[in-house]
Design a protein around this motif. Sequence first.
Motif, PDB file in Angstrom:
ATOM      1  N   GLU A 230       3.741  10.816  -6.175  1.00  0.00           N
ATOM      2  CA  GLU A 230       5.090  11.249  -6.653  1.00  0.00           C
ATOM      3  C   GLU A 230       4.493  11.746  -8.322  1.00  0.00           C
ATOM      4  O   GLU A 230       4.736  12.801  -8.748  1.00  0.00           O
ATOM      5  CB  GLU A 230       6.033  10.172  -6.789  1.00  0.00           C
ATOM      6  N   ARG A 231       3.858  10.690  -8.868  1.00  0.00           N
ATOM      7  CA  ARG A 231       3.583  10.930 -10.470  1.00  0.00           C
ATOM      8  C   ARG A 231       2.481  12.061 -10.695  1.00  0.00           C
ATOM      9  O   ARG A 231       2.477  12.505 -11.751  1.00  0.00           O
ATOM     10  CB  ARG A 231       3.327   9.636 -10.994  1.00  0.00           C
ATOM     11  N   LEU A 232       1.385  11.750  -9.835  1.00  0.00           N
ATOM     12  CA  LEU A 232       0.129  12.709 -10.040  1.00  0.00           C
ATOM     13  C   LEU A 232      -0.105  13.713  -9.328  1.00  0.00           C
ATOM     14  O   LEU A 232      -1.075  14.680  -9.330  1.00  0.00           O
ATOM     15  CB  LEU A 232      -0.979  11.714 -10.097  1.00  0.00           C
TER      16      LEU A 232
ATOM     17  N   LEU B 206       0.763  -1.328  -0.031  1.00  0.00           N
ATOM     18  CA  LEU B 206      -0.127   0.183  -0.151  1.00  0.00           C
ATOM     19  C   LEU B 206       1.180   1.300  -0.020  1.00  0.00           C
ATOM     20  O   LEU B 206       0.552   2.380  -0.624  1.00  0.00           O
ATOM     21  CB  LEU B 206      -0.726   0.109   1.167  1.00  0.00           C
ATOM     22  N   ARG B 207       1.963   1.283   0.811  1.00  0.00           N
ATOM     23  CA  ARG B 207       2.877   2.505   0.801  1.00  0.00           C
ATOM     24  C   ARG B 207       3.484   2.868  -0.595  1.00  0.00           C
ATOM     25  O   ARG B 207       3.565   3.785  -1.047  1.00  0.00           O
ATOM     26  CB  ARG B 207       4.072   1.957   1.875  1.00  0.00           C
ATOM     27  N   ARG B 208       3.914   1.684  -1.455  1.00  0.00           N
ATOM     28  CA  ARG B 208       4.372   1.820  -2.637  1.00  0.00           C
ATOM     29  C   ARG B 208       3.338   2.307  -3.550  1.00  0.00           C
ATOM     30  O   ARG B 208       3.531   3.112  -4.273  1.00  0.00           O
ATOM     31  CB  ARG B 208       5.007   0.421  -3.303  1.00  0.00           C
ATOM     32  N   ILE B 209       1.944   2.042  -3.417  1.00  0.00           N
ATOM     33  CA  ILE B 209       1.264   2.266  -4.435  1.00  0.00           C
ATOM     34  C   ILE B 209       0.795   3.758  -4.123  1.00  0.00           C
ATOM     35  O   ILE B 209       0.815   4.730  -5.164  1.00  0.00           O
ATOM     36  CB  ILE B 209      -0.193   1.651  -4.140  1.00  0.00           C
ATOM     37  N   LYS B 210       0.559   4.197  -2.722  1.00  0.00           N
ATOM     38  CA  LYS B 210       0.358   5.652  -2.305  1.00  0.00           C
ATOM     39  C   LYS B 210       1.461   6.480  -2.687  1.00  0.00           C
ATOM     40  O   LYS B 210       1.264   7.555  -3.391  1.00  0.00           O
ATOM     41  CB  LYS B 210       0.204   5.685  -0.758  1.00  0.00           C
ATOM     42  N   ASP B 211       2.711   6.102  -2.577  1.00  0.00           N
ATOM     43  CA  ASP B 211       3.779   6.838  -2.830  1.00  0.00           C
ATOM     44  C   ASP B 211       3.855   7.118  -4.397  1.00  0.00           C
ATOM     45  O   ASP B 211       4.351   8.278  -4.966  1.00  0.00           O
ATOM     46  CB  ASP B 211       5.350   6.190  -2.297  1.00  0.00           C
TER      47      ASP B 211
ATOM     48  N   VAL C 175      -9.724   8.020  -2.809  1.00  0.00           N
ATOM     49  CA  VAL C 175      -9.054   9.173  -3.527  1.00  0.00           C
ATOM     50  C   VAL C 175     -10.205  10.196  -3.894  1.00  0.00           C
ATOM     51  O   VAL C 175     -11.363   9.861  -4.276  1.00  0.00           O
ATOM     52  CB  VAL C 175      -8.427   8.769  -4.807  1.00  0.00           C
ATOM     53  N   ALA C 176      -9.894  11.665  -3.647  1.00  0.00           N
ATOM     54  CA  ALA C 176     -10.767  12.573  -3.997  1.00  0.00           C
ATOM     55  C   ALA C 176      -9.873  13.822  -4.863  1.00  0.00           C
ATOM     56  O   ALA C 176      -8.968  13.966  -4.186  1.00  0.00           O
ATOM     57  CB  ALA C 176     -11.361  13.024  -2.832  1.00  0.00           C
ATOM     58  N   VAL C 177     -10.397  14.132  -5.991  1.00  0.00           N
ATOM     59  CA  VAL C 177     -10.050  15.080  -6.529  1.00  0.00           C
ATOM     60  C   VAL C 177     -10.997  16.154  -6.893  1.00  0.00           C
ATOM     61  O   VAL C 177     -12.198  15.871  -6.842  1.00  0.00           O
ATOM     62  CB  VAL C 177      -9.455  14.732  -8.004  1.00  0.00           C
TER      63      VAL C 177
ATOM     64  N   ASP D 218      -6.308   8.062 -14.230  1.00  0.00           N
ATOM     65  CA  ASP D 218      -4.790   7.957 -14.016  1.00  0.00           C
ATOM     66  C   ASP D 218      -4.390   7.312 -12.887  1.00  0.00           C
ATOM     67  O   ASP D 218      -3.123   6.524 -12.928  1.00  0.00           O
ATOM     68  CB  ASP D 218      -4.230   9.422 -14.224  1.00  0.00           C
ATOM     69  N   VAL D 219      -5.092   7.662 -11.707  1.00  0.00           N
ATOM     70  CA  VAL D 219      -4.875   7.161 -10.451  1.00  0.00           C
ATOM     71  C   VAL D 219      -4.719   5.742 -10.407  1.00  0.00           C
ATOM     72  O   VAL D 219      -3.835   4.884  -9.897  1.00  0.00           O
ATOM     73  CB  VAL D 219      -5.653   7.906  -9.331  1.00  0.00           C
ATOM     74  N   LEU D 220      -5.845   5.037 -11.117  1.00  0.00           N
ATOM     75  CA  LEU D 220      -5.905   3.848 -11.370  1.00  0.00           C
ATOM     76  C   LEU D 220      -4.921   2.913 -12.047  1.00  0.00           C
ATOM     77  O   LEU D 220      -4.325   2.242 -11.453  1.00  0.00           O
ATOM     78  CB  LEU D 220      -7.419   3.229 -11.959  1.00  0.00           C
TER      79      LEU D 220
END
Length: 135
Positions: free
Chosen positions: A30-32, A21-26, A55-57, A71-73
Amino acid sequence: MAKISLMLAEAHSLKEKRMVLRRIKDRVRERLGVVVNEVGSSASKDSWQRSELGVAVVSSDRQKALALIDDVLRVAMAAGGAAITAVAKDVITFDAEPSGFAGELPGAEDRVGSADKAVAGDDWIPDAWREEAGG
């Protein structure tokens, strides 16, 4: 906003789950520049192989907001270690009219701390600067 259900088949402990989960969240951050966090019931948080991320945008353009969630997905899938099993998306349009503001926030009288009691003074300004500014 979106809720992403994940299956972490290779996680055999809460520690391994947290690492994935940390890898996904990071990677998403970082990218978005979007923050993703674990949501859901305490039962799903304690399960080693299941998780839900939220996630909320915010955007003035509905299509841009939905594209950012897509993009998050994509970034979450590319991070590895988890398979997305379901996605729930919801779009909320905020059309409320602004109301007057009296300048005092609810609960402001309960605030404590040095910042609330600070009094500004100009004694910190060096004399040379004061003379330059003509004051």
